[in-house]
Scaffold this active site. Structure first.
Site, short mmCIF file in Angstrom:
data_model
loop_
_atom_site.label_atom_id
_atom_site.label_comp_id
_atom_site.label_asym_id
_atom_site.label_seq_id
_atom_site.Cartn_x
_atom_site.Cartn_y
_atom_site.Cartn_z
CB SER A 176 -2.01 69.68 19.91
OG SER A 176 -1.16 70.11 20.92
CG HIS A 196 -0.33 65.57 22.99
ND1 HIS A 196 -1.50 66.20 23.30
CD2 HIS A 196 0.25 66.33 22.02
CE1 HIS A 196 -1.63 67.30 22.57
NE2 HIS A 196 -0.58 67.39 21.77
#
Length: 707
Positions: free
Chosen positions: A562, A680
């Site tokens: 990320s 995610h």
């Protein structure tokens, strides 16, 4: 090291250059932004074949994946949320893919939400849950396939029956129940047809929902006319009198806070309360809590970047009326607190005085102290099992003498500790339900090094062997970092780290600027025009590991996901000879166009905006995709992406992968691992172990682990 020779799939380069505020910005792989095009699909299929061919030659992938899964079989246990004599908590038993939400009371324990029972594929996750104030109803949110698009439902706790929902567009929505369980405040996005194209992820509002009614009839409470990227949150005091509301633009490290007295509203429909500003327009993060003693407790970093706790009169809640109860500690960061004030039903266990239980981190390591509630004076420091991390501190809503908090460290699976304020004792209240045979022996140390500008930065180093083991020779080493969004790298049980160290490698976690290891000033030293500090800190960490003899450039891997994917992307383009391998997961890499995809616009308060002539040069200065240069010998790179990722679009990795495959003069491979039906966030145990196994095996091969 095996001699895998990559044959990269064709990837046409567009002759596309734009003039942005006088900067000539090339974007040769913009066509990869269209994930649904035939051209992109063909390229992705070829990349999948390339990864499969490489993966087939990884001798350690099954061993790593299997060991990670074994280490995950300890399970997990969560801190309880009490409602009278009932307690709600999560637990993941050995063999389970996801944690299960339970309720336990005088009649025993019952499972309320088991994601795998709902979806045997394991691709449905429990994103959030909140019992009402009496513990009779439960609001909970599920999403599927990793998209994090939570659907909100309400369950009758006693019967398990669905009594409300599903309500859609509830991603990142908290639930604030009113007493009696008839209604709650929650956050919901506007319908897609009511907002401009491309903005359906934004435009949140705070509503009041009456249980059992259609969500289309919900009363709008707050949010009209504010910035489209604003997030909202709300809480209601236990007695139902006070509504506390906060709003922040995107992920900005500041929020506006209001307080409303619901006793002045219609008790059956408190949809239009009169809000009193508390910290509106101030550069601060603040949260409120209405105490059972009638005082307002304020958790804030206003004029205190490491945090302080103040008390105030709800009739005058602004900063001018605050009184410090727990002042800022100049070397520790305030994390949370609980109030133990003797108002519970346990008449046999009386406190001599009400106390405050306070959690802080000092250089990312947790500590818990006890203070007099009236004066704030410190009474005790609680003993913890080791050098680790404490989770949120829970108490009984009606008051009492006990507090519960989670604890973990690098070798200790999650446990729940209980503090008894009448005796001062701390004991283990719940442990993770499983065990691991022959757990790895790990030696942990914390080191300090200097970054490019002379700033001291800390790093935890995990090496094979128990305490007292002497380091011998260079080792294959993973350097991990994040450095953003006020997030700390704190100690925690990690099967991936343990599997790597057990195999003979070293693992280093750097506390980079941009995080909150040293408070809000540390965060701001690594954001916006100061983002390069984060990358310099990471470079200094790598340099220290090499200079100290822990590893060498040929045996060093960088790893991040990320915002940490952006970190390692910047590191590999700025210092390509410093690493032999890079694991870059769900990354941001095209910092010129990041705001156009996923939740990108909510992050321009962290990075800056390419639409600003002032801020674009910040982004171009480090944007990894734009810094790829022809003829450079780049390290081996593994991009891991998740095609249902609705936070960071996989296109960043697609474009960067194509650029590196075209540019590198190295024989080391540049690879893409794309996984479908995940996103995610959280995932099933088997999927997490498989991903970890692939990444660890890649790092092992490319750094020569075991050679």
């Amino acid at each position: 090291m095996a001699s895998f020779t990559p044959q990269y799939p064709p990837a046409p380069r567009l002759d596309l250059t734009e003039d942005l505020f006088g900067h000539r910005v090339a974007d040769p792989y913009r066509w990869l932004e269209d994930a649904g095009s035939a051209q992109t699909s063909q390229w992705l299929a070829a990349e999948e074949e390339l990864w499969a061919a490489y993966r087939a030659e990884l001798p350690d992938r099954d061993r790593f994946a299997g060991r990670v899964r074994e280490l995950m079989q300890v399970g997990a246990v969560g801190v309880p949320a009490w409602r009278g004599t009932a307690r709600f908590y999560s637990r993941r038993d050995p063999g389970q893919e996801h944690g299960v939400l339970y309720v336990a009371d005088d009649t025993g324990e019952r499972a309320l939400i088991d994601p795998v029972a709902i979806d045997p594929s394991g691709r449905t996750t429990l994103d959030a849950w909140q019992p009402d104030k009496e513990g009779r109803l439960l609001a909970y949110q599920l999403s599927s396939g990793g998209d994090e698009e939570s659907l909100l439902r309400v369950m009758d706790v006693a019967s398990g029956e669905l009594v409300d929902g599903p309500i859609d567009r509830c991603r990142y929505s908290g639930v604030a129940w009113l007493p009696g369980g008839k209604a709650f405040y929650y956050v919901r996005r506007l319908p897609p047809e009511a907002v401009p194209d491309g903005e359906s992820q934004y435009h949140r509002r705070l509503y009041l929902h009456v249980v059992g009614t259609a969500p289309e009839t919900d009363a709008l409470v707050f949010g009209e006319g504010r910035d489209k990227t604003t997030y909202y949150g709300a809480s209601v005091s236990r007695d139902g009198r006070w509504l506390m509301l906060w709003a922040s633009i995107g992920t900005a490290p500041r929020e506006d806070v209001w307080l409303a007295d619901l006793s002045a509203s219609d008790p059956d429909a408190p949809a239009a309360p009169a809000f009193t500003p508390v910290t509106v327009g101030l550069d601060a993060q603040t949260s409120l809590r209405a105490g059972r003693d009638g005082r307002l407790y304020v958790f804030t970093d206003l004029d205190a970047p490491r945090g302080r706790i103040c008390v105030a009169d709800p009739a005058a809640p602004g900063p001018e009326g605050w009184r410090d109860l727990i002042p800022e500690d100049p070397s520790a960061v305030l994390r949370g607190f609980a109030i133990l004030d003797n108002d519970g039903e346990d008449s046999d266990d009386e406190l001599t005085r009400p106390v405050l239980v306070v959690s802080r981190t000092r250089h990312a390591v947790s500590e818990v102290t006890v203070h007099d509630l009236a004066t704030g004076s410190r009474l005790a420091t609680l003993g913890l099992p080791g050098i680790g991390s404490v989770g949120g501190i829970a108490e009984r809503p009606e008051g009492g003498h006990e507090a519960w908090f989670g604890y973990t460290d690098y070798t200790t699976p999650p446990v729940v500790l209980r503090y008894d304020a009448t005796t001062g004792a701390v004991d283990t209240w719940a442990t993770s339900p499983g065990s691991v045979s022959d757990p790895p022996a790990v030696r942990a140390s914390q080191v300090t090094f200097q970054s490019a500008d002379g700033t001291d930065v800390r790093m935890v180093l995990l090496e094979p062997g128990g305490e007292g083991t002497v380091r011998s020779g260079e080792k294959s080493t993973v350097l991990y970092g994040y450095g953003g969004f006020d997030i700390s790298m704190t100690p925690g049980y990690s099967p991936s780290i343990l599997a790597w160290v057990e195999a003979g490698g070293a693992y280093a976690i750097a506390a980079l600027r941009g995080g909150s290891e040293e408070g809000e000033e540390w965060h701001r030293a690594g954001m916006l025009d100061r983002k390069q500090n984060v990358f310099d800190d990471f470079h200094a960490a790598a340099s220290w590991l090499i200079a100290s003899g822990v590893t060498s450039a040929e045996r060093l891997a960088a790893w991040g996901g990320s915002n940490g994917g952006l970190l390692v992307g910047a590191a590999l383009t700025q210092w390509p000879s410093l690493f032999s391998a890079v694991v870059c997961s769900a990354p941001l890499l095209d910092m010129v166009r990041y705001e156009r995809f996923g939740l990108g616009e909510t992050w321009n308060t962290e990075y800056g905006s390419a639409s600003s002539a002032t801020e674009l040069p910040w982004l171009l200065g480090y944007s990894p995709y734009h810094r790829v240069a022809d003829g450079v010998a780049y390290p081996a790179v593994l991009f891991t992406v998740f095609t249902n990722d609705t936070r960071v679009h996989p296109l960043h990795a697609y474009k960067m992968c194509a650029a590196l495959q075209h540019a590198t003069s190295s024989s080391r491979p540049v690879l893409l691992r794309a996984e479908g039906q995940v996103g995610h966030g959280q995932r099933a145990v088997s999927l997490a172990a498989a991903l970890a196994g692939d990444c660890l095996a890649f790092a092992a091969k490319e750094t020569g682990l075991g050679n």
